[in-house]
Design a protein around this motif. Structure first.
Motif, mmCIF file in Angstrom:
data_model
loop_
_atom_site.group_PDB
_atom_site.id
_atom_site.type_symbol
_atom_site.label_atom_id
_atom_site.label_comp_id
_atom_site.label_asym_id
_atom_site.label_seq_id
_atom_site.Cartn_x
_atom_site.Cartn_y
_atom_site.Cartn_z
ATOM 1 N N MET A 213 0.831 -1.201 0.000
ATOM 2 C CA MET A 213 0.000 0.000 0.000
ATOM 3 C C MET A 213 0.869 1.256 0.000
ATOM 4 N N ARG A 214 1.967 1.241 0.750
ATOM 5 C CA ARG A 214 2.863 2.400 0.739
ATOM 6 C C ARG A 214 3.448 2.621 -0.652
ATOM 7 N N ASP A 215 3.826 1.523 -1.315
ATOM 8 C CA ASP A 215 4.382 1.632 -2.664
ATOM 9 C C ASP A 215 3.408 2.328 -3.608
ATOM 10 N N LEU A 216 2.170 1.873 -3.610
ATOM 11 C CA LEU A 216 1.195 2.411 -4.555
ATOM 12 C C LEU A 216 0.705 3.794 -4.144
ATOM 13 N N ALA A 217 0.558 4.030 -2.851
ATOM 14 C CA ALA A 217 0.118 5.349 -2.398
ATOM 15 C C ALA A 217 1.148 6.424 -2.715
ATOM 16 N N ALA A 218 2.406 6.024 -2.870
ATOM 17 C CA ALA A 218 3.455 6.982 -3.219
ATOM 18 C C ALA A 218 3.335 7.456 -4.661
ATOM 19 N N ARG A 219 2.544 6.742 -5.474
ATOM 20 C CA ARG A 219 2.310 7.148 -6.859
ATOM 21 C C ARG A 219 1.050 8.006 -6.903
ATOM 22 N N PRO A 220 1.155 9.289 -7.213
ATOM 23 C CA PRO A 220 -0.012 10.178 -7.130
ATOM 24 C C PRO A 220 -1.100 9.870 -8.145
ATOM 25 N N ASN A 221 -0.798 9.053 -9.150
ATOM 26 C CA ASN A 221 -1.819 8.736 -10.157
ATOM 27 C C ASN A 221 -2.562 7.446 -9.828
ATOM 28 N N VAL A 222 -2.481 6.984 -8.572
ATOM 29 C CA VAL A 222 -3.197 5.787 -8.127
ATOM 30 C C VAL A 222 -4.178 6.169 -7.027
ATOM 31 N N VAL A 223 -5.420 5.720 -7.151
ATOM 32 C CA VAL A 223 -6.404 5.821 -6.083
ATOM 33 C C VAL A 223 -6.793 4.397 -5.697
ATOM 34 N N VAL A 224 -7.559 4.259 -4.622
ATOM 35 C CA VAL A 224 -7.843 2.932 -4.075
ATOM 36 C C VAL A 224 -9.324 2.780 -3.784
ATOM 37 N N LYS A 225 -9.799 1.536 -3.881
ATOM 38 C CA LYS A 225 -11.161 1.215 -3.484
ATOM 39 C C LYS A 225 -11.149 0.469 -2.153
ATOM 40 N N ALA A 226 -11.880 0.994 -1.179
ATOM 41 C CA ALA A 226 -12.146 0.275 0.066
ATOM 42 C C ALA A 226 -13.342 -0.626 -0.226
ATOM 43 N N SER A 227 -13.053 -1.742 -0.844
ATOM 44 C CA SER A 227 -14.103 -2.649 -1.311
ATOM 45 C C SER A 227 -13.627 -4.080 -1.165
#
Length: 312
Positions: A213-227
């Motif tokens: 999650m830290r890896d992907l959150a560090a990329r500003p062009n990625v959002v996440v689904k709490a699903s």
């Protein structure tokens, strides 16, 4: 306003769904918009995003015909096809807001993204293949988002893809599918659980997930689904730390980069639609009204439902 940013519709009599084995036998029936509309009306959900569940362009074409509350379709296209850009153009032409119809009529959903079930590919590096990267660049050029359906084994390829397409918009489905079912059971009342922070000591099966999650959150062009997190926890999800995973998902990405999705009807394997929504709301009860609006509507709207111009 609430937007359900991730659900499915299907009819297994129309096309094969290879992943629908005996372990998910209750799902092997038609789930259509009439079923969906009854749920969304009861929950106060205004609009929804329907997501592909088969590598079949016919399914995407069918999803694009669905009526309200479906507002957007995350469909499928063969990313490796030499003419992928033309195929995307065919799917977007005449759909949704650009379609002709009676004045004031519901224009129907439009194509807002593309997804491939990469976690079902034998090759964990499939997303990083040159022909796939080329296809996702065409998705970005068409102004569409790309949903990442990955677990730990596909993580490195997902990172490589995101870095190779910096102009793309990426959506991490189901918070990267953490192994919540592997967590120790807890009998502590969920209401008594404190709000967590992402810098607490690493422990148990959550270690690798937090790192991803830290890896992907560090990329500003990625959002996440709490699903999909109740499903990842399994039938005894009430005894697993589902609330903690929901909260940490938001803490990693922030409310402005997190959206809620029911993952209905897959979620019905462990809980009904109302329970999925109520559980997420309870886990995020300490968010401010502005933060809550972002998770339950704003992020989905800005990612999927705002017109993103095609790149030229």
């Amino acid at each position: 306003m609430i937007i359900d940013a991730h659900h499915h519709l299907w009819d297994p009599s129309d096309r094969p769904y290879p992943w629908m084995d005996d372990s998910v036998a209750p799902l092997r029936r038609r789930f259509d918009t009439d079923d969906l509309r009854a749920l969304t009306r009861a929950a106060g959900i205004d609009r929804t995003i329907v997501v592909q569940a088969a590598h079949d362009p016919g399914e995407t074409e069918w999803l694009l015909t669905q009526p309200a509350p479906v507002a957007g379709v995350v469909g499928w296209v063969d990313l490796t096809a030499p003419d992928v850009a033309d195929r995307l153009a065919t799917l977007t032409e005449g759909a949704g807001s650009d379609s002709a119809g009676p004045r004031g009529a519901d224009p129907g959903p439009r194509l807002v993204g593309i997804r491939h079930q990469a976690h079902d590919e034998p090759d964990p590096g499939w997303l990083a293949r040159p022909e796939v990267v080329r296809g996702v660049r065409a998705v970005a050029a068409a102004g569409l988002a790309f949903d990442l359906l990955v677990r730990s084994r596909e993580h490195a390829a997902a990172l490589a893809l995101v870095d190779a397409v910096p102009d793309g918009r990426f959506v991490l489905d189901h918070a990267g599918k953490p192994s919540i079912a592997g967590e120790p059971k807890t009998t502590r009342p969920r209401a008594a659980e404190p709000r967590t922070t992402v810098d607490h000591p690493e422990r148990g099966p959550a270690d690798a997930w937090r790192s991803r999650m830290r890896d992907l959150a560090a990329r500003p062009n990625v959002v996440v689904k709490a699903s999909g997190l109740l499903t990842e926890a399994g039938p005894d999800w009430r005894e697993r730390p589902v609330h903690r995973y929901i909260r940490e998902t938001v803490e990693h990405f922030g409310p402005d980069r997190t959206m809620w999705g029911s993952d209905w009807p897959v979620s019905t394997l462990v809980a009904d639609h109302a329970t999925v929504l109520a559980t997420t709301e309870a886990a995020l009860a300490d968010l401010s009204p502005t933060e809550r609006d972002a998770v339950f509507a704003g992020t989905a709207a800005s990612t999927y439902l705002v017109e993103h111009p095609s790149q030229t």
